[in-house]
Scaffold this motif. Structure first.
Motif, PDB file in Angstrom:
ATOM      1  N   LEU A  91       0.829  -1.197   0.000  1.00  0.00           N
ATOM      2  CA  LEU A  91       0.000   0.000   0.000  1.00  0.00           C
ATOM      3  C   LEU A  91       0.869   1.254   0.000  1.00  0.00           C
ATOM      4  CD1 LEU A  91      -2.916  -0.816   2.492  1.00  0.00           C
ATOM      5  CD2 LEU A  91      -2.777  -1.227   0.026  1.00  0.00           C
ATOM      6  N   ALA A  92       1.932   1.244   0.799  1.00  0.00           N
ATOM      7  CA  ALA A  92       2.813   2.408   0.882  1.00  0.00           C
ATOM      8  C   ALA A  92       3.534   2.670  -0.438  1.00  0.00           C
ATOM      9  CB  ALA A  92       3.829   2.211   2.006  1.00  0.00           C
ATOM     10  N   LEU A  93       3.820   1.617  -1.171  1.00  0.00           N
ATOM     11  CA  LEU A  93       4.492   1.740  -2.463  1.00  0.00           C
ATOM     12  C   LEU A  93       3.514   2.019  -3.600  1.00  0.00           C
ATOM     13  CD1 LEU A  93       7.015  -1.238  -2.149  1.00  0.00           C
ATOM     14  CD2 LEU A  93       7.553   1.208  -2.034  1.00  0.00           C
ATOM     15  N   ASP A  94       2.229   2.185  -3.241  1.00  0.00           N
ATOM     16  CA  ASP A  94       1.177   2.417  -4.222  1.00  0.00           C
ATOM     17  C   ASP A  94       1.094   1.274  -5.231  1.00  0.00           C
ATOM     18  OD1 ASP A  94      -0.977   3.842  -5.220  1.00  0.00           O
ATOM     19  OD2 ASP A  94       0.235   4.955  -6.671  1.00  0.00           O
ATOM     20  N   ARG A  95       1.229   0.043  -4.709  1.00  0.00           N
ATOM     21  CA  ARG A  95       1.099  -1.140  -5.558  1.00  0.00           C
ATOM     22  C   ARG A  95       0.038  -2.099  -4.992  1.00  0.00           C
ATOM     23  NH1 ARG A  95       4.810  -2.440  -9.381  1.00  0.00           N
ATOM     24  NH2 ARG A  95       3.094  -3.815 -10.035  1.00  0.00           N
ATOM     25  N   PRO A  96      -1.167  -1.584  -4.763  1.00  0.00           N
ATOM     26  CA  PRO A  96      -2.216  -2.478  -4.267  1.00  0.00           C
ATOM     27  C   PRO A  96      -2.573  -3.568  -5.268  1.00  0.00           C
ATOM     28  CG  PRO A  96      -3.159  -0.386  -4.961  1.00  0.00           C
ATOM     29  CD  PRO A  96      -1.666  -0.214  -4.980  1.00  0.00           C
ATOM     30  N   ASP A  97      -2.177  -3.363  -6.534  1.00  0.00           N
ATOM     31  CA  ASP A  97      -2.437  -4.377  -7.556  1.00  0.00           C
ATOM     32  C   ASP A  97      -1.688  -5.688  -7.273  1.00  0.00           C
ATOM     33  OD1 ASP A  97      -0.164  -2.526  -8.256  1.00  0.00           O
ATOM     34  OD2 ASP A  97       0.199  -4.064  -9.767  1.00  0.00           O
ATOM     35  N   LEU A  98      -0.639  -5.610  -6.451  1.00  0.00           N
ATOM     36  CA  LEU A  98       0.135  -6.809  -6.143  1.00  0.00           C
ATOM     37  C   LEU A  98      -0.487  -7.629  -5.001  1.00  0.00           C
ATOM     38  CD1 LEU A  98       3.804  -5.477  -6.407  1.00  0.00           C
ATOM     39  CD2 LEU A  98       2.457  -6.721  -8.107  1.00  0.00           C
ATOM     40  N   HIS A  99      -1.493  -7.068  -4.342  1.00  0.00           N
ATOM     41  CA  HIS A  99      -2.141  -7.777  -3.229  1.00  0.00           C
ATOM     42  C   HIS A  99      -2.674  -9.135  -3.682  1.00  0.00           C
ATOM     43  CE1 HIS A  99      -4.627  -8.626   0.235  1.00  0.00           C
ATOM     44  NE2 HIS A  99      -5.743  -8.473  -0.447  1.00  0.00           N
ATOM     45  N   ALA A 100      -3.463  -9.143  -4.749  1.00  0.00           N
ATOM     46  CA  ALA A 100      -4.016 -10.407  -5.242  1.00  0.00           C
ATOM     47  C   ALA A 100      -2.918 -11.328  -5.765  1.00  0.00           C
ATOM     48  CB  ALA A 100      -5.043 -10.133  -6.342  1.00  0.00           C
ATOM     49  N   LYS A 101      -1.855 -10.733  -6.302  1.00  0.00           N
ATOM     50  CA  LYS A 101      -0.758 -11.543  -6.840  1.00  0.00           C
ATOM     51  C   LYS A 101       0.005 -12.272  -5.746  1.00  0.00           C
ATOM     52  CE  LYS A 101      -0.012  -9.002 -11.152  1.00  0.00           C
ATOM     53  NZ  LYS A 101       0.972  -8.318 -12.022  1.00  0.00           N
ATOM     54  N   VAL A 102      -0.001 -11.725  -4.531  1.00  0.00           N
ATOM     55  CA  VAL A 102       0.640 -12.427  -3.411  1.00  0.00           C
ATOM     56  C   VAL A 102      -0.102 -13.730  -3.138  1.00  0.00           C
ATOM     57  CG1 VAL A 102       1.215 -12.345  -0.957  1.00  0.00           C
ATOM     58  CG2 VAL A 102       1.517 -10.304  -2.378  1.00  0.00           C
ATOM     59  N   PHE A 103      -1.429 -13.674  -3.136  1.00  0.00           N
ATOM     60  CA  PHE A 103      -2.216 -14.896  -2.950  1.00  0.00           C
ATOM     61  C   PHE A 103      -1.886 -15.920  -4.035  1.00  0.00           C
ATOM     62  CE2 PHE A 103      -5.368 -12.155  -0.606  1.00  0.00           C
ATOM     63  CZ  PHE A 103      -5.354 -12.879   0.579  1.00  0.00           C
ATOM     64  N   THR A 104      -1.824 -15.454  -5.275  1.00  0.00           N
ATOM     65  CA  THR A 104      -1.537 -16.364  -6.387  1.00  0.00           C
ATOM     66  C   THR A 104      -0.145 -16.960  -6.255  1.00  0.00           C
ATOM     67  OG1 THR A 104      -2.976 -15.103  -7.858  1.00  0.00           O
ATOM     68  CG2 THR A 104      -1.385 -16.560  -8.895  1.00  0.00           C
ATOM     69  N   ALA A 105       0.823 -16.127  -5.862  1.00  0.00           N
ATOM     70  CA  ALA A 105       2.196 -16.611  -5.716  1.00  0.00           C
ATOM     71  C   ALA A 105       2.286 -17.702  -4.656  1.00  0.00           C
ATOM     72  CB  ALA A 105       3.124 -15.448  -5.365  1.00  0.00           C
ATOM     73  N   ILE A 106       1.587 -17.502  -3.539  1.00  0.00           N
ATOM     74  CA  ILE A 106       1.668 -18.459  -2.435  1.00  0.00           C
ATOM     75  C   ILE A 106       0.842 -19.710  -2.703  1.00  0.00           C
ATOM     76  CG2 ILE A 106       1.059 -18.851  -0.008  1.00  0.00           C
ATOM     77  CD1 ILE A 106       1.785 -15.915   0.525  1.00  0.00           C
ATOM     78  N   HIS A 107      -0.390 -19.528  -3.144  1.00  0.00           N
ATOM     79  CA  HIS A 107      -1.304 -20.664  -3.277  1.00  0.00           C
ATOM     80  C   HIS A 107      -1.309 -21.286  -4.668  1.00  0.00           C
ATOM     81  CE1 HIS A 107      -3.053 -19.990   0.703  1.00  0.00           C
ATOM     82  NE2 HIS A 107      -2.943 -18.707   0.438  1.00  0.00           N
ATOM     83  N   GLY A 108      -1.054 -20.483  -5.705  1.00  0.00           N
ATOM     84  CA  GLY A 108      -1.067 -21.007  -7.065  1.00  0.00           C
ATOM     85  C   GLY A 108       0.298 -21.435  -7.563  1.00  0.00           C
ATOM     86  N   GLU A 109       1.320 -20.669  -7.174  1.00  0.00           N
ATOM     87  CA  GLU A 109       2.676 -20.951  -7.645  1.00  0.00           C
ATOM     88  C   GLU A 109       3.556 -21.574  -6.566  1.00  0.00           C
ATOM     89  OE1 GLU A 109       3.840 -17.072  -8.906  1.00  0.00           O
ATOM     90  OE2 GLU A 109       2.393 -17.010 -10.557  1.00  0.00           O
TER      91      GLU A 109
END
Length: 209
Positions: free
Chosen positions: A103-121
């Motif tokens: 959020l501080a880096l203005d990259r809220p778009d990466l929030h969902a990608k963290v889930f994908t990285a952990i659970h999908g990848e």
């Protein structure tokens, strides 16, 4: 990379075999929510806060993320969604820091990608080093990430998240608080992701009163 739809299907299958961790023990009978007494104050004056207590390690939270995003787009104008990362042990604190760093880096778009990285990848994004290596592949400056990750601002937000988890007695994720007055979760809503969000929408008018 697994699409949100595939994640949703896998999680739905897991749902039949795995119980949600949530404050369901406080629910009475078929009631799909529990009142919070006394009500808790909002951090956003003039708005109905919907708090989603989540953990990046929670497969149900991963499955719900695209649904929560869609729900937020249609929420009433006086409603604000705030996602609150939970740590059930000290080892989960870096994941809290990761969320607020994004959020501080203005990259809220990466929030969902963290889930994908952990659970999908199946990436083990559980410490600062692993997170920093991953974040660099997402176009974020590594040094800036490291600096923000350990900043006073992020530490303060993590502390506030822990205070909220204690105040709302969160013992599992995902859980939703509405207006400081009600709590609901997928298990309370009939073991249904969609049902939980429908219950949140139903509770919003009640929270205005």
């Amino acid at each position: 990379m697994l699409s949100p739809k595939i994640i949703r299907i896998l999680a739905a299958a897991a749902l039949t075999a795995t119980a949600f961790f949530s404050p369901a023990s406080h629910a009475q009978g078929a009631q799909q929510f529990v009142p919070i007494n006394p009500p808790l104050p909002s951090d956003t004056p003039g708005k109905i806060e919907v708090l989603e207590f989540f953990a990046y390690t929670c497969p149900h939270c991963a499955a719900m993320e695209p649904m929560v995003e869609d729900w937020a787009k249609t929420a009433p104008p006086d409603v604000v969604l705030k996602q609150v990362p939970i740590a059930f042990n000290a080892g989960m604190k870096p994941l809290q820091q990761l969320y607020y760093t994004l959020l501080a880096l203005d990259r809220p778009d990466l929030h969902a990608k963290v889930f994908t990285a952990i659970h999908g990848e199946h990436k083990r994004l559980f410490d600062k080093k692993a997170m920093g290596e991953w974040i660099a592949t997402q176009g974020v400056d590594r040094e800036k990430f490291d600096s923000v990750f350990d900043s006073f601002s992020v530490q303060t937000q993590v502390q506030r998240a822990n205070q909220l988890a204690d105040a709302y007695r969160i013992d599992g994720t995902p859980s939703f608080a509405v207006g400081g007055k009600f709590m609901t979760s997928p298990v309370m809503a009939g073991n249904s992701y969609e049902g939980a969000l429908k219950e949140v929408s139903r509770l919003i008018p009640m929270a205005r009163n």
